[in-house]
Scaffold this active site. Sequence first.
Site, PDB file in Angstrom:
ATOM      1  N   PHE A  62       0.810  -1.222   0.000  1.00 40.99           N
ATOM      2  CA  PHE A  62       0.000   0.000   0.000  1.00 40.99           C
ATOM      3  C   PHE A  62       0.846   1.276   0.000  1.00 40.99           C
ATOM      4  CE2 PHE A  62       0.362  -1.472   4.463  1.00 40.99           C
ATOM      5  CZ  PHE A  62       0.927  -0.355   5.069  1.00 40.99           C
ATOM      6  N   ARG A 119     -11.183   7.389  14.864  1.00 36.73           N
ATOM      7  CA  ARG A 119     -11.321   6.717  13.557  1.00 36.73           C
ATOM      8  C   ARG A 119     -12.726   6.152  13.362  1.00 36.73           C
ATOM      9  NH1 ARG A 119      -5.284   4.140  13.706  1.00 36.73           N
ATOM     10  NH2 ARG A 119      -4.241   5.663  12.353  1.00 36.73           N
ATOM     11  N   ASN A 179      -7.786   7.127   6.915  1.00 32.91           N
ATOM     12  CA  ASN A 179      -8.267   6.801   8.263  1.00 32.91           C
ATOM     13  C   ASN A 179      -8.139   7.971   9.236  1.00 32.91           C
ATOM     14  OD1 ASN A 179      -5.522   6.688   8.608  1.00 32.91           O
ATOM     15  ND2 ASN A 179      -5.466   4.638   9.465  1.00 32.91           N
ATOM     16  N   HIS A 213      -3.178   9.979  12.231  1.00 33.96           N
ATOM     17  CA  HIS A 213      -2.021   9.112  12.532  1.00 33.96           C
ATOM     18  C   HIS A 213      -1.639   9.300  13.996  1.00 33.96           C
ATOM     19  CE1 HIS A 213       2.041   7.385  12.208  1.00 33.96           C
ATOM     20  NE2 HIS A 213       2.463   8.442  12.869  1.00 33.96           N
TER      21      HIS A 213
HETATM   22  P1  CMP Z   1      -1.018   5.084   9.932  1.00 36.88           P
HETATM   23  O1  CMP Z   1      -1.341   4.744  11.338  1.00 36.88           O
HETATM   24  O2  CMP Z   1      -0.736   6.496   9.611  1.00 36.88           O
HETATM   25  O3  CMP Z   1       0.235   4.180   9.438  1.00 36.88           O
HETATM   26  C1  CMP Z   1       0.392   3.690   8.135  1.00 36.88           C
HETATM   27  C2  CMP Z   1      -0.744   4.040   7.241  1.00 36.88           C
HETATM   28  O4  CMP Z   1      -0.839   3.292   6.034  1.00 36.88           O
HETATM   29  C3  CMP Z   1      -2.047   3.730   7.957  1.00 36.88           C
HETATM   30  O5  CMP Z   1      -2.260   4.614   9.012  1.00 36.88           O
HETATM   31  C4  CMP Z   1      -3.033   3.822   6.802  1.00 36.88           C
HETATM   32  O6  CMP Z   1      -3.371   5.180   6.499  1.00 36.88           O
HETATM   33  C5  CMP Z   1      -2.207   3.298   5.620  1.00 36.88           C
HETATM   34  N1  CMP Z   1      -2.620   1.966   5.166  1.00 36.88           N
HETATM   35  C6  CMP Z   1      -3.181   1.708   3.975  1.00 36.88           C
HETATM   36  N2  CMP Z   1      -3.418   0.407   3.854  1.00 36.88           N
HETATM   37  C7  CMP Z   1      -3.008  -0.204   4.960  1.00 36.88           C
HETATM   38  C8  CMP Z   1      -3.004  -1.550   5.418  1.00 36.88           C
HETATM   39  N3  CMP Z   1      -3.469  -2.549   4.661  1.00 36.88           N
HETATM   40  N4  CMP Z   1      -2.497  -1.803   6.639  1.00 36.88           N
HETATM   41  C9  CMP Z   1      -2.019  -0.795   7.405  1.00 36.88           C
HETATM   42  N5  CMP Z   1      -1.996   0.513   7.018  1.00 36.88           N
HETATM   43  C10 CMP Z   1      -2.491   0.810   5.811  1.00 36.88           C
END
Ligand code: CMP
Length: 139
Positions: free
Chosen positions: A59, A104, A114, A117
């Site tokens: 991703f 969230r 989402n 962070h």
């Molecule tokens: P964040 O906690 O900012 O850390 C990594 C980010 O990758 C996560 O939030 C999501 O916004 C994004 N993301 C997209 N796809 C996935 C996935 N399958 N698993 C985890 N994070 C993802």
Amino acid sequence: MTTNRTFTMIKPDAVAEGNSGAIIQMIEEAGFRIVAVKKALLTKERAGQFYAVHSERPFYNDLCAYMSSGAIIPMILEKDNAVADFRKLIGATNPAQAEEGTIRKRFAKSIEANAIHGSDSDDNAKIEGDFFFAGIEQF
Ligand code: CMP
């Protein structure tokens, strides 16, 4: 080491939809003090640097495109047990699994968009906070 600080950023989907005020209110009502805050726009390259730890994940490219698609609001926050308590407040990465009452659950649209962070450790909170605020006065 600032063990009682964490780093967060409100993501492009939440900022664009005008949810940043409500999110900051939830953060303050949960007892976090804002130490540093600004509005910023990441380039795709800088988003890639921020999320370099995920560079091998499938991703990663979409994440970098999404995180550079609009303004974000990065913040350094302070509270006892900040990292763990903040992760509890924001809820699971996938909003489908986020508990009621979490940021969230209320605002995230998908696992990628989402809403917010939160750092996953004291060390990363320091690294991520410095990414946006190094050299800037913090109160
Ligand atoms: P964040 O906690 O900012 O850390 C990594 C980010 O990758 C996560 O939030 C999501 O916004 C994004 N993301 C997209 N796809 C996935 C996935 N399958 N698993 C985890 N994070 C993802």
